[in-house]
Design an enzyme around this catalytic site. Structure first.
Site, mmCIF file in Angstrom:
data_model
loop_
_atom_site.group_PDB
_atom_site.id
_atom_site.type_symbol
_atom_site.label_atom_id
_atom_site.label_comp_id
_atom_site.label_asym_id
_atom_site.label_seq_id
_atom_site.Cartn_x
_atom_site.Cartn_y
_atom_site.Cartn_z
ATOM 1 N N TYR A 240 -4.279 -5.240 15.104
ATOM 2 C CA TYR A 240 -4.095 -4.496 13.860
ATOM 3 C C TYR A 240 -3.621 -3.097 14.257
ATOM 4 O O TYR A 240 -4.384 -2.290 14.795
ATOM 5 C CB TYR A 240 -5.404 -4.437 13.060
ATOM 6 C CG TYR A 240 -5.545 -5.559 12.054
ATOM 7 C CD1 TYR A 240 -5.033 -6.823 12.326
ATOM 8 C CD2 TYR A 240 -6.165 -5.350 10.822
ATOM 9 C CE1 TYR A 240 -5.154 -7.850 11.390
ATOM 10 C CE2 TYR A 240 -6.281 -6.374 9.890
ATOM 11 C CZ TYR A 240 -5.772 -7.622 10.184
ATOM 12 O OH TYR A 240 -5.885 -8.638 9.272
ATOM 13 N N HIS B 290 -6.801 -9.373 -4.232
ATOM 14 C CA HIS B 290 -5.754 -8.375 -3.959
ATOM 15 C C HIS B 290 -4.651 -8.422 -5.025
ATOM 16 O O HIS B 290 -3.465 -8.347 -4.699
ATOM 17 C CB HIS B 290 -5.160 -8.602 -2.558
ATOM 18 C CG HIS B 290 -6.091 -8.185 -1.444
ATOM 19 N ND1 HIS B 290 -6.293 -6.857 -1.107
ATOM 20 C CD2 HIS B 290 -6.871 -8.910 -0.604
ATOM 21 C CE1 HIS B 290 -7.162 -6.796 -0.093
ATOM 22 N NE2 HIS B 290 -7.531 -8.027 0.220
ATOM 23 N N TRP C 138 -0.844 -2.648 8.462
ATOM 24 C CA TRP C 138 -1.365 -2.318 7.117
ATOM 25 C C TRP C 138 -1.134 -0.820 6.894
ATOM 26 O O TRP C 138 -1.376 -0.019 7.800
ATOM 27 C CB TRP C 138 -2.847 -2.662 7.022
ATOM 28 C CG TRP C 138 -3.126 -4.116 7.239
ATOM 29 C CD1 TRP C 138 -3.628 -4.697 8.369
ATOM 30 C CD2 TRP C 138 -2.903 -5.181 6.310
ATOM 31 N NE1 TRP C 138 -3.733 -6.057 8.193
ATOM 32 C CE2 TRP C 138 -3.297 -6.380 6.933
ATOM 33 C CE3 TRP C 138 -2.412 -5.239 4.995
ATOM 34 C CZ2 TRP C 138 -3.221 -7.615 6.309
ATOM 35 C CZ3 TRP C 138 -2.340 -6.473 4.364
ATOM 36 C CH2 TRP C 138 -2.739 -7.649 5.018
ATOM 37 N N THR C 139 -0.726 -0.461 5.695
ATOM 38 C CA THR C 139 -0.195 0.900 5.543
ATOM 39 C C THR C 139 -1.015 1.821 4.633
ATOM 40 O O THR C 139 -0.468 2.788 4.115
ATOM 41 C CB THR C 139 1.255 0.838 5.025
ATOM 42 O OG1 THR C 139 1.274 0.121 3.781
ATOM 43 C CG2 THR C 139 2.175 0.177 6.028
ATOM 44 N N GLU C 140 -2.300 1.536 4.455
ATOM 45 C CA GLU C 140 -3.085 2.454 3.614
ATOM 46 C C GLU C 140 -2.919 3.906 4.064
ATOM 47 O O GLU C 140 -2.799 4.807 3.239
ATOM 48 C CB GLU C 140 -4.582 2.092 3.667
ATOM 49 C CG GLU C 140 -4.974 0.844 2.897
ATOM 50 C CD GLU C 140 -5.022 -0.374 3.786
ATOM 51 O OE1 GLU C 140 -4.287 -0.416 4.795
ATOM 52 O OE2 GLU C 140 -5.795 -1.300 3.468
ATOM 53 N N ASP D 123 -2.821 -0.581 12.554
ATOM 54 C CA ASP D 123 -3.309 0.603 11.826
ATOM 55 C C ASP D 123 -4.532 1.187 12.538
ATOM 56 O O ASP D 123 -4.883 2.339 12.325
ATOM 57 C CB ASP D 123 -3.624 0.293 10.356
ATOM 58 C CG ASP D 123 -4.522 -0.921 10.148
ATOM 59 O OD1 ASP D 123 -4.538 -1.827 11.018
ATOM 60 O OD2 ASP D 123 -5.202 -0.974 9.100
ATOM 61 N N TRP E 74 -7.101 -13.749 11.264
ATOM 62 C CA TRP E 74 -7.223 -12.289 11.348
ATOM 63 C C TRP E 74 -8.636 -11.818 11.635
ATOM 64 O O TRP E 74 -8.836 -10.773 12.238
ATOM 65 C CB TRP E 74 -6.674 -11.624 10.082
ATOM 66 C CG TRP E 74 -7.552 -11.688 8.863
ATOM 67 C CD1 TRP E 74 -7.651 -12.708 7.967
ATOM 68 C CD2 TRP E 74 -8.451 -10.661 8.394
ATOM 69 N NE1 TRP E 74 -8.543 -12.411 6.980
ATOM 70 C CE2 TRP E 74 -9.045 -11.152 7.212
ATOM 71 C CE3 TRP E 74 -8.798 -9.389 8.845
ATOM 72 C CZ2 TRP E 74 -9.977 -10.409 6.477
ATOM 73 C CZ3 TRP E 74 -9.726 -8.652 8.117
ATOM 74 C CH2 TRP E 74 -10.301 -9.158 6.956
ATOM 75 N N ARG F 174 0.843 -1.206 0.000
ATOM 76 C CA ARG F 174 0.000 0.000 0.000
ATOM 77 C C ARG F 174 0.871 1.246 0.000
ATOM 78 O O ARG F 174 0.631 2.194 -0.734
ATOM 79 C CB ARG F 174 -0.930 -0.008 1.196
ATOM 80 C CG ARG F 174 -2.269 -0.687 0.962
ATOM 81 C CD ARG F 174 -2.166 -2.093 0.376
ATOM 82 N NE ARG F 174 -3.455 -2.732 0.266
ATOM 83 C CZ ARG F 174 -4.022 -3.436 1.241
ATOM 84 N NH1 ARG F 174 -3.389 -3.644 2.389
ATOM 85 N NH2 ARG F 174 -5.211 -3.977 1.066
ATOM 86 N N ASP G 194 -7.017 -13.883 1.273
ATOM 87 C CA ASP G 194 -8.064 -13.115 1.950
ATOM 88 C C ASP G 194 -8.902 -12.315 0.961
ATOM 89 O O ASP G 194 -8.443 -11.957 -0.117
ATOM 90 C CB ASP G 194 -7.427 -12.141 2.967
ATOM 91 C CG ASP G 194 -6.435 -11.199 2.309
ATOM 92 O OD1 ASP G 194 -5.700 -11.648 1.401
ATOM 93 O OD2 ASP G 194 -6.390 -10.018 2.688
ATOM 94 N N GLU G 195 -10.130 -12.057 1.357
ATOM 95 C CA GLU G 195 -10.979 -11.063 0.708
ATOM 96 C C GLU G 195 -10.977 -11.161 -0.817
ATOM 97 O O GLU G 195 -10.807 -10.163 -1.504
ATOM 98 C CB GLU G 195 -10.535 -9.644 1.131
ATOM 99 C CG GLU G 195 -10.613 -9.422 2.631
ATOM 100 C CD GLU G 195 -10.127 -8.039 3.061
ATOM 101 O OE1 GLU G 195 -10.768 -7.456 3.945
ATOM 102 O OE2 GLU G 195 -9.115 -7.546 2.513
ATOM 103 N N ASP H 112 -0.162 -6.379 -3.597
ATOM 104 C CA ASP H 112 -1.571 -6.084 -3.346
ATOM 105 C C ASP H 112 -2.142 -5.358 -4.563
ATOM 106 O O ASP H 112 -1.445 -5.186 -5.568
ATOM 107 C CB ASP H 112 -1.747 -5.266 -2.053
ATOM 108 C CG ASP H 112 -3.011 -5.678 -1.308
ATOM 109 O OD1 ASP H 112 -4.103 -5.563 -1.905
ATOM 110 O OD2 ASP H 112 -2.920 -6.137 -0.158
#
Ligand code: ACM
Length: 543
Positions: free
Chosen positions: A408, A250, A458-460, A410, A383, A150, A316-317, A179
């Site tokens: 988490y 992702h 997580w670095t958004e 973040d 998670w 990210r 994931d996702e 990602d």
């Protein structure tokens, strides 16, 4: 009083005896301790200006490093005993790693100023108190996940992160390398993954509900030699780097680079670019043989670079909308006799599970990979709370506990309006200190499946090292104690004592130059205009 963090199993300070580092101090390094001797000479040598030459000295001159399971009290390969008295300093490790963790404790005993990189007071006496420590970790997986997709973290920052992990006796770097928003590792046979996939034209600023973009390209990637350097630097510090290539969701950055990887019968993937938004992209990999062969190529190069037993495949996702619409995906479901698109995801992960197992490695993935059944030997990063981890442990799979509700990093550290990233759950330093990796409903046998715990960064909303420091510290310090020390049940943990030790530890972080969140709240330049981080009204406390 000493302020060691993570708290050791046994710590005593005999009233007599102490050791002073000086010009005649030598490092007597036994077999298997060479890397630790190099590390001690590098760190303590730099801050004290002393040579710490190799050799065996007279009384009062020797720091002795030995791998010796018997003398270490059979505490396991990461356990150690440390003795400081007037005659010498001795570290007995159960294995080379134990000696290294003992050396970390030795540095902490010298106080926060020992964490500088050059002498600030050349006349200083570097005095160690008389000490006995007996110590070993509670868990063998004490992880930090760093998302460099990210926001890219230049190599120097990754090496610094490894040093900060070693200081806190953490031993697994889960390296989230790909990602939707970026591909960060050079793959020789697929140059477009980095030529195209490693940068994006602009970046959503703040939370995904924010209406603003920063109109500036962002990118970067690690070359193969960068990766070799990171892996070797980690290994010298007894840290394993577990790489993650996130599939089949992702994956928009990869599809932007190689459009044939996407669901070309649903959308025109040739017009896709590396994603400039946050959230979960609908653009996922096509479940074709071509995709499998392509990623086998990626993983082949990954195995050459990363010696870790575990390889993380994400999982994931993965949004299934395109697979629902895709005639190719639907034909695949029929041909394989699968019930639905979820079965397709399991088939995809199962392929790489067998592929990695055949090459002597083990697959690990986010807990979604449990949904279609897993091969023996595969492990799960839990998670979405503890449930995935509990199910995995009960079905005989190893688990790394990293529930978003607890670790988490973040997520915001305080409920106040000044937090720069006011998203998701509030998780204070005390909350993290009271995180328990092993859920009480597991039997002893099931609990043994919990390899350990991991904090995820997580670095958004962390565009640079300063932001990563702020979100990660001091909470990672509490996490490290949870992962290493034999703490009582959460409600019985002595947080006041931890805070007391933290007051010295903040000085250590200052000496290291870590931009942590101060206990009194963010400093003026650590705040942000709130609207950019505004949570979505009415949305669940999710990213
Ligand atoms: C995750 O947070 N999507 C693993």
């Amino acid at each position: 009083m000493t302020s060691l963090i993570p708290a050791p199993g046994v710590l005593r300070h005999p009233t007599v005896g102490g050791f002073v580092l000086g010009e005649s101090t030598v490092l007597d390094a036994g077999p298997g301790t060479e890397a630790t001797a190099r590390w001690l000479r590098g760190t303590l040598g730099a801050v004290t200006g002393l040579a710490l030459a190799p050799g065996a000295g007279d009384d009062g001159e020797t720091i002795r490093l030995r791998v010796s399971p018997e003398d270490a009290g059979h505490l396991g390969p990461e356990g150690y005993k440390l003795y400081v008295n007037g005659d010498d300093v001795t570290i007995h490790g159960g294995g080379p790693a134990g000696v290294f963790w003992g050396a970390q404790t030795l540095r902490q005993l010298l106080g926060p100023e020992a964490y500088r990189r050059a002498p600030v007071d050349p006349g200083r006496r570097w005095q160690l108190p008389g000490t006995f420590v007996e110590d070993s970790p509670r868990f063998r997986w004490r992880g930090l996940m760093l998302d460099v997709a990210r926001h890219f973290m230049p190599k120097d920052g990754v090496l610094r992160c490894l040093d900060l992990m070693a200081t806190h006796k953490l031993n697994v770097l889960h390296f989230h390398l790909t990602d939707d928003q970026g591909w960060r590792i050079e793959i020789e046979r697929y140059p477009r993954l980095t030529e195209v996939g490693s940068w994006r034209a602009r970046t959503k600023f703040g939370h995904r509900a924010s209406p603003l973009w920063e109109e500036k390209p962002h990118g970067g990637f690690y070359t193969r030699n960068d990766i070799r350097e990171i892996v070797a630097y980690a290994a010298e510090r007894h840290i394993t780097v577990v790489p993650e290539i996130d599939v089949p969701g992702h994956s928009q950055a990869a599809i932007a680079a190689y459009p044939e990887l996407g669901n070309t019968d649903v959308i025109d993937t040739s017009s896709l670019s590396v994603w400039d938004n946050w959230g979960i992209s609908a653009n996922v990999l096509a479940p074709t043989d071509n995709t499998l062969r392509f990623y086998e190529g990626v993983f082949e190069e990954l195995l050459e670079l990363f010696p870790s037993q575990f390889i993380h495949v994400g999982g994931d996702e993965c949004l299934k909308d395109q697979w629902k619409q895709s005639p190719t995906a639907q034909a695949r479901i029929k041909e394989l006799g699968l019930a639905d698109e979820d079965g397709l995801q399991s088939w995809f992960i199962g392929h790489f599970d067998r592929w990695l197992t055949a090459r002597g490695r083990r697959l690990i993935g986010w807990d979604e990979i449990l949904e279609g059944g897993l091969a023996e030997g595969a492990a799960v990063s839990s998670w979405r709370g503890y449930q995935g981890g509990i199910a995995a442990a009960r079905s005989g799979h190893d688990v790394v506990m990293c529930p978003e509700q607890h670790v988490y990093l973040d997520y915001r550290q305080d409920a106040g309006a000044d937090e720069p990233v006011p998203i998701a759950y509030v998780r204070t330093l005390e909350d993290v200190y009271r995180f328990e990796p092993v859920p009480p409903q597991l039997t002893a046998e099931e609990a043994a499946r919990v390899l350990g715990a991991q904090a995820n960064v997580w670095t958004e909303v962390m565009e640079d090292q300063g932001r990563v420091d702020y979100q990660t510290f001091p909470r990672l310090v509490a996490f490290a104690e949870v992962a290493w020390s034999a703490l009582p049940a959460p409600a019985e943990r002595d947080f006041a004592d931890f805070e007391r030790r933290m007051s010295a530890h903040y000085r250590l972080l200052d000496a290291l130059g870590v931009g942590y969140r101060p206990p009194t709240g963010p400093l003026p330049w650590q705040k942000r205009p709130g609207v950019l981080g505004r949570p979505i009204e009415g949305a669940p406390p999710n990213r």
